[in-house]
Write a protein that holds these residues in place. Structure first.
Motif, PDB file in Angstrom:
ATOM      1  N   TYR A 250       0.824  -1.351   0.016  1.00 56.68           N
ATOM      2  CA  TYR A 250      -0.014  -0.041  -0.018  1.00 56.68           C
ATOM      3  C   TYR A 250       0.747   1.340   0.090  1.00 56.68           C
ATOM      4  O   TYR A 250       0.574   2.151  -0.765  1.00 56.68           O
ATOM      5  CB  TYR A 250      -1.018  -0.017   1.197  1.00 56.68           C
ATOM      6  CG  TYR A 250      -2.105  -0.557   1.130  1.00 56.68           C
ATOM      7  CD1 TYR A 250      -3.363  -0.044   0.648  1.00 56.68           C
ATOM      8  CD2 TYR A 250      -2.399  -2.055   1.260  1.00 56.68           C
ATOM      9  CE1 TYR A 250      -4.336  -0.764   0.359  1.00 56.68           C
ATOM     10  CE2 TYR A 250      -3.565  -2.566   1.014  1.00 56.68           C
ATOM     11  CZ  TYR A 250      -4.633  -1.993   0.749  1.00 56.68           C
ATOM     12  OH  TYR A 250      -5.619  -2.737   0.287  1.00 56.68           O
TER      13      TYR A 250
ATOM     14  N   SER B 286     -13.773  10.477  -7.267  1.00 51.97           N
ATOM     15  CA  SER B 286     -13.628   8.812  -7.044  1.00 51.97           C
ATOM     16  C   SER B 286     -12.390   8.462  -6.908  1.00 51.97           C
ATOM     17  O   SER B 286     -11.807   7.693  -6.055  1.00 51.97           O
ATOM     18  CB  SER B 286     -14.402   8.095  -8.031  1.00 51.97           C
ATOM     19  OG  SER B 286     -15.745   8.099  -7.944  1.00 51.97           O
TER      20      SER B 286
ATOM     21  N   ILE C  59     -10.947   9.938  -3.749  1.00 51.63           N
ATOM     22  CA  ILE C  59     -11.437   8.837  -2.555  1.00 51.63           C
ATOM     23  C   ILE C  59     -10.703   7.571  -2.364  1.00 51.63           C
ATOM     24  O   ILE C  59     -10.321   7.139  -1.478  1.00 51.63           O
ATOM     25  CB  ILE C  59     -13.043   8.675  -2.605  1.00 51.63           C
ATOM     26  CG1 ILE C  59     -13.776   9.989  -2.353  1.00 51.63           C
ATOM     27  CG2 ILE C  59     -13.407   7.603  -1.882  1.00 51.63           C
ATOM     28  CD1 ILE C  59     -15.259   9.873  -2.721  1.00 51.63           C
ATOM     29  N   LEU C  60     -10.267   7.096  -3.450  1.00 57.19           N
ATOM     30  CA  LEU C  60      -9.538   5.792  -3.513  1.00 57.19           C
ATOM     31  C   LEU C  60      -8.213   6.198  -2.947  1.00 57.19           C
ATOM     32  O   LEU C  60      -7.752   5.160  -2.236  1.00 57.19           O
ATOM     33  CB  LEU C  60      -9.148   5.214  -4.801  1.00 57.19           C
ATOM     34  CG  LEU C  60      -8.475   4.032  -5.321  1.00 57.19           C
ATOM     35  CD1 LEU C  60      -9.391   2.969  -4.647  1.00 57.19           C
ATOM     36  CD2 LEU C  60      -8.402   3.748  -6.765  1.00 57.19           C
TER      37      LEU C  60
ATOM     38  N   LEU D  85      -7.497   8.406  -0.443  1.00 57.34           N
ATOM     39  CA  LEU D  85      -7.813   8.513   0.936  1.00 57.34           C
ATOM     40  C   LEU D  85      -8.127   6.972   1.499  1.00 57.34           C
ATOM     41  O   LEU D  85      -7.621   6.778   2.549  1.00 57.34           O
ATOM     42  CB  LEU D  85      -9.052   9.209   1.217  1.00 57.34           C
ATOM     43  CG  LEU D  85      -8.629  10.679   0.827  1.00 57.34           C
ATOM     44  CD1 LEU D  85     -10.078  11.481   0.930  1.00 57.34           C
ATOM     45  CD2 LEU D  85      -7.728  11.443   1.592  1.00 57.34           C
ATOM     46  N   LYS D  86      -8.806   6.043   0.838  1.00 52.60           N
ATOM     47  CA  LYS D  86      -9.085   4.719   1.187  1.00 52.60           C
ATOM     48  C   LYS D  86      -7.728   3.977   1.362  1.00 52.60           C
ATOM     49  O   LYS D  86      -7.479   3.300   2.499  1.00 52.60           O
ATOM     50  CB  LYS D  86     -10.003   4.009   0.375  1.00 52.60           C
ATOM     51  CG  LYS D  86     -11.479   4.377   0.460  1.00 52.60           C
ATOM     52  CD  LYS D  86     -12.264   3.646  -0.665  1.00 52.60           C
ATOM     53  CE  LYS D  86     -13.827   4.044  -0.288  1.00 52.60           C
ATOM     54  NZ  LYS D  86     -14.718   3.193  -1.073  1.00 52.60           N
ATOM     55  N   TYR D  87      -6.904   4.279   0.429  1.00 55.08           N
ATOM     56  CA  TYR D  87      -5.542   3.142   0.693  1.00 55.08           C
ATOM     57  C   TYR D  87      -4.851   3.888   1.644  1.00 55.08           C
ATOM     58  O   TYR D  87      -4.237   3.025   2.363  1.00 55.08           O
ATOM     59  CB  TYR D  87      -4.950   3.482  -0.934  1.00 55.08           C
ATOM     60  CG  TYR D  87      -5.350   2.722  -1.985  1.00 55.08           C
ATOM     61  CD1 TYR D  87      -6.150   1.782  -2.036  1.00 55.08           C
ATOM     62  CD2 TYR D  87      -4.694   2.768  -3.450  1.00 55.08           C
ATOM     63  CE1 TYR D  87      -6.839   0.939  -2.881  1.00 55.08           C
ATOM     64  CE2 TYR D  87      -5.297   2.021  -4.332  1.00 55.08           C
ATOM     65  CZ  TYR D  87      -6.098   1.121  -4.161  1.00 55.08           C
ATOM     66  OH  TYR D  87      -6.675   0.253  -5.139  1.00 55.08           O
ATOM     67  N   ARG D  88      -4.450   5.132   1.874  1.00 57.19           N
ATOM     68  CA  ARG D  88      -3.937   5.680   2.973  1.00 57.19           C
ATOM     69  C   ARG D  88      -4.661   5.203   4.413  1.00 57.19           C
ATOM     70  O   ARG D  88      -3.905   4.830   5.340  1.00 57.19           O
ATOM     71  CB  ARG D  88      -4.087   7.103   2.718  1.00 57.19           C
ATOM     72  CG  ARG D  88      -3.180   7.635   1.741  1.00 57.19           C
ATOM     73  CD  ARG D  88      -2.809   9.277   2.025  1.00 57.19           C
ATOM     74  NE  ARG D  88      -2.024   9.775   1.007  1.00 57.19           N
ATOM     75  CZ  ARG D  88      -1.820  10.928   0.405  1.00 57.19           C
ATOM     76  NH1 ARG D  88      -2.582  11.868   0.930  1.00 57.19           N
ATOM     77  NH2 ARG D  88      -1.016  11.202  -0.495  1.00 57.19           N
ATOM     78  N   GLN D  89      -5.935   5.023   4.307  1.00 55.65           N
ATOM     79  CA  GLN D  89      -6.567   4.729   5.544  1.00 55.65           C
ATOM     80  C   GLN D  89      -6.175   3.374   5.990  1.00 55.65           C
ATOM     81  O   GLN D  89      -5.891   2.869   7.045  1.00 55.65           O
ATOM     82  CB  GLN D  89      -7.926   4.818   5.657  1.00 55.65           C
ATOM     83  CG  GLN D  89      -8.642   4.525   6.819  1.00 55.65           C
ATOM     84  CD  GLN D  89     -10.175   4.587   6.573  1.00 55.65           C
ATOM     85  OE1 GLN D  89     -10.851   4.589   5.533  1.00 55.65           O
ATOM     86  NE2 GLN D  89     -10.964   4.773   7.753  1.00 55.65           N
ATOM     87  N   GLU D  90      -6.156   2.374   5.009  1.00 49.55           N
ATOM     88  CA  GLU D  90      -5.641   1.127   5.008  1.00 49.55           C
ATOM     89  C   GLU D  90      -4.166   0.744   5.345  1.00 49.55           C
ATOM     90  O   GLU D  90      -3.944  -0.094   6.182  1.00 49.55           O
ATOM     91  CB  GLU D  90      -5.974   0.232   3.692  1.00 49.55           C
ATOM     92  CG  GLU D  90      -5.787  -1.123   3.848  1.00 49.55           C
ATOM     93  CD  GLU D  90      -6.583  -1.886   4.850  1.00 49.55           C
ATOM     94  OE1 GLU D  90      -6.145  -3.337   4.860  1.00 49.55           O
ATOM     95  OE2 GLU D  90      -7.645  -1.446   5.205  1.00 49.55           O
TER      96      GLU D  90
ATOM     97  N   ARG E 159      -4.059   1.388   9.244  1.00 47.06           N
ATOM     98  CA  ARG E 159      -4.421   0.497   9.734  1.00 47.06           C
ATOM     99  C   ARG E 159      -3.385  -0.652   9.882  1.00 47.06           C
ATOM    100  O   ARG E 159      -3.483  -1.135  10.809  1.00 47.06           O
ATOM    101  CB  ARG E 159      -5.811  -0.104   9.245  1.00 47.06           C
ATOM    102  CG  ARG E 159      -6.782  -1.011  10.186  1.00 47.06           C
ATOM    103  CD  ARG E 159      -7.828  -1.798   9.392  1.00 47.06           C
ATOM    104  NE  ARG E 159      -7.388  -2.426   8.026  1.00 47.06           N
ATOM    105  CZ  ARG E 159      -6.999  -3.458   8.156  1.00 47.06           C
ATOM    106  NH1 ARG E 159      -6.857  -4.328   9.229  1.00 47.06           N
ATOM    107  NH2 ARG E 159      -6.880  -4.382   7.152  1.00 47.06           N
TER     108      ARG E 159
END
Length: 126
Positions: free
Chosen positions: A58, A89, A92-93, A95-100, A103
């Motif tokens: 990631y 979109s 947002i992708l 941001l989702k990758y950074r959040q994952e 985590r």
């Protein structure tokens, strides 16, 4: 001469038997822990390695690619080649990758802390 009641002897025998059973249960529990501990440590080390691989994927590749796609999508939006939804979109992708990735990073340190506890390598708090 003293008369010792019969029930006193039976009560002592029952207490002794109960203490013996508690001792055996504790000994079996200790042996079970000794048998399971190396396997748990090995499993944790493996989980850390796998999680670290995913974190690096990631952090090193997916976020960079998604960020590049988001920037090119924004540039294309400015000149009217893509819709607003497509541009958003793409962002947002990222941001989702950074959040994952965050985590996964948290999970790595959580598993390292659990491993430190199991191995007794917990740093002293001053």
């Amino acid at each position: 001469m003293f008369n010792i009641p019969l029930w006193h002897k039976n009560k002592q025998a029952m207490d002794t038997a109960a203490a013996r059973e508690n001792h055996n249960a504790a000994r079996h529990s200790h042996q079970d822990l000794k048998n399971r501990l190396p396997h748990r440590i090995s499993a944790l080390a493996s989980e850390i390695g796998q999680t670290l691989k995913r974190y690096r994927l990631y952090n090193d590749e997916l976020i960079a690619r998604a960020d590049q796609w988001a920037r090119s999508s924004f540039d294309a939006y400015e000149v009217g080649q893509v819709t607003f939804d497509s541009m958003i979109s793409a962002r947002i992708l990222v941001l989702k990758y950074r959040q994952e990735a965050a985590r996964l990073f948290y999970n790595i340190y959580q598993k390292k802390a659990e491993l430190a506890i199991l191995t007794g390598n917990v740093p002293a708090v001053e």
